[in-house]
Design an enzyme around this catalytic site. Sequence first.
Site, PDB file in Angstrom:
ATOM      1  N   ALA A  42       0.783  -1.231   0.000  1.00 10.16           N
ATOM      2  CA  ALA A  42       0.000   0.000   0.000  1.00 10.16           C
ATOM      3  C   ALA A  42       0.818   1.287   0.000  1.00 10.16           C
ATOM      4  CB  ALA A  42      -0.940  -0.006   1.194  1.00 10.16           C
ATOM      5  N   PRO A  89       3.237   4.380  -0.749  1.00 12.99           N
ATOM      6  CA  PRO A  89       2.904   5.444   0.203  1.00 12.99           C
ATOM      7  C   PRO A  89       1.431   5.853   0.246  1.00 12.99           C
ATOM      8  CG  PRO A  89       3.796   6.419  -1.785  1.00 12.99           C
ATOM      9  CD  PRO A  89       3.834   4.921  -1.987  1.00 12.99           C
ATOM     10  N   GLY A  90       0.551   5.111  -0.402  1.00 13.60           N
ATOM     11  CA  GLY A  90      -0.857   5.324  -0.123  1.00 13.60           C
ATOM     12  C   GLY A  90      -1.673   6.039  -1.194  1.00 13.60           C
ATOM     13  N   ASP A 132       1.914  -2.908   4.346  1.00  7.65           N
ATOM     14  CA  ASP A 132       3.246  -2.718   3.782  1.00  7.65           C
ATOM     15  C   ASP A 132       4.254  -3.352   4.725  1.00  7.65           C
ATOM     16  OD1 ASP A 132       4.166  -0.923   1.269  1.00  7.65           O
ATOM     17  OD2 ASP A 132       5.801  -1.111   2.710  1.00  7.65           O
ATOM     18  N   ASP A 146      -0.656  -4.161  -6.217  1.00  2.00           N
ATOM     19  CA  ASP A 146       0.236  -3.278  -6.977  1.00  2.00           C
ATOM     20  C   ASP A 146       1.644  -3.514  -6.427  1.00  2.00           C
ATOM     21  OD1 ASP A 146       0.634  -0.965  -8.848  1.00  2.00           O
ATOM     22  OD2 ASP A 146       1.349  -0.036  -6.998  1.00  2.00           O
ATOM     23  N   CYS A 180       4.519  -1.218 -12.467  1.00  2.00           N
ATOM     24  CA  CYS A 180       4.914  -0.104 -13.320  1.00  2.00           C
ATOM     25  C   CYS A 180       6.182  -0.515 -14.074  1.00  2.00           C
ATOM     26  CB  CYS A 180       5.116   1.172 -12.515  1.00  2.00           C
ATOM     27  SG  CYS A 180       6.209   1.014 -11.105  1.00  2.00           S
TER      28      CYS A 180
END
Lengths: 302, 168
Positions: free
Chosen positions: A107, A109-110, A130, A177, A230
Site C-alpha cells: 500500500a 505510500p498510499g 506494507d 500493486d 509499473c
Amino acid sequence: MEPPDRYRPIVDDFEAFREACERPLPSVVRVNTIKASVADVRQALAEADITADPVDWHDRVLVLPEDPPGNNWPYFHGWIHGQEEVSAVPATVLDPQPGERVWDACAAPGSKTTQLAALMDDRGEVVASDNNLGRISALRSNTERLGATSVAVTHEDARNHSLSPFGGATYDRALVDVPCSCEGTIRKNPDAFDDWSLSHVQGVAGVQKGILARAVQATDPGGTVVYSTCTFAPEENEAVLDHVLGEEDCELVDYDLPLTHRPGVTEWQDEAFDPSVTRAKRIYPHHNDTGGFFCAKLEVTG
Amino acid sequence: MSNDSTTFTRLPATDAEREDEGRATRAEVVDFWAERFGVPPETFADYTFWERGAGKIWVYRGDPPSPVDVEGLGMTFLRTRQEHWKPTLEAVQRFGHHATTNVVHLEENEAEAFVAGHDQELDWDGDWGYLVVTHDLAGDPEPVGVGLYVYGELRSQVPKGRRRELDG
C-alpha cells in the site's frame, strides 16, 4: 540486454517508445473526493493561478503543466494528491463499492489506498499493508491528510498476510500493486534503469507471485483481484499471472480501459504463457504520453 | 500501555462500561465535539473511537473486534488525558464543517501565517482555548486546522511536519 532495448520485440514503434522514455512527465494530481469535488478543486487551483488541464479518460485526474503539486491550498487541505496519471488505473479497474472490504497488499505510500477509499465514498474497510515501517509512516500521513477514515494499516509481508486482526474476515476485492523493477517510471525517475539487473527482475518476480497468490486466497469466490506493476518486463507481468493461474483458483477477465494500450504478450524469449494473459493490458509511454504500466483483472473462482 | 504499542482499544460506550478510569468514553468524546464546537452527535453515528497510547484517540469508519493490533486505524482525532482536550488538525479538516461555535475565520494573509506556524494577535470575543480555524477556499469557509486562543493571541497548532510557506 538491458531495458529499454530488450523490449524491441514486443513494443510497436520502438523508436517512439525509446524517445518517450527520455521525456519528463508533467505534475499530475488526483482529486480527493473524500474532501472536495472536482469543481471545488478546479476553482481553488484557479484562485491560486495554477493551470489545471483535465485528461479525457478520468474525470478526477488533472495535469498541472507548470506547477509542482504540493505547495498550494488544495494540497494543504487534502483536496488533491500528487499521483502519476497511469497510477490511477488499477484502483479504477478494481472498482470497489461503498461498504465493501478491500485489501491493498502493497500500500505505501498510499496513493492507491486513498483512491480506493475515495471510490468507496470512505465507507467500508480498506486494509492497507506494507512491510516497511518507514514507508508506512508516509502511508499514514497521506491517509490522514486526505481524510480517509475507513483505512486500517498493517505492517507485514503481504505474502504472509494475516486475517486475524479483523477476526478472520476475507475480502470482496484486493489490489496487488507489487514492488517491481519500476522501468515504467523512467520518465519521472531518470535513474530507474541504472540499477536494473536481470537477477533483480527474477528475484522480485518470485515475491510478486507470492503476494498475488495470497491475495487470491484471501478474496471471496466471485471477488475481484487486480494485479499491476509499473514495469514492462514479462517476467514480472505475464509470467507472474501464468504462474498464479496454475496454482490458485482464479481466471483473468476482460475489462474496459479508455487509454490506448496493448494486450499482454503470450510469448517471451523461450517461454509461452496461458493464452488468457492477453486480457491484461500494457500501457506504453509513447501511446498516451504517460508513464509505463501493466494491469490485469482477475476473478476468484474457488 | 506504551505509546509505541500497536494495540488499539475501542472506547467504552459510557461510564458504566469503563474499566480503565483514565480512558475517555464514546459519550464523552461525542459530547466534547457537541459542547465545544456545536458538532451534532449524529455526525459520528457511523464511526467507532479507539485509543492507542495514553490519550491518543482515533476515529474509524469500521467495526473491527477490540482490541485490534495494527499500525493505523482511520485517523488521529483527539488528545485526551490532559486538562483541555485537543482535536487534531486532521479531525478538524474532516469534521470541522459541522462546527458552529468556537470557529474563527481568517483572512487570506492570516491563514497563510497560521499554516506557516506563526502566532498572531487577533481580536476574538469568544472562549479562550482551542478553536476551529477557517478561511475561504473555492467560495466557502473551509476548516484549515486548530488554533489555541489565549491572551489576545491565536497560536498556530499546525504540527511542524504539516507547516508550509504556501505559494498563494
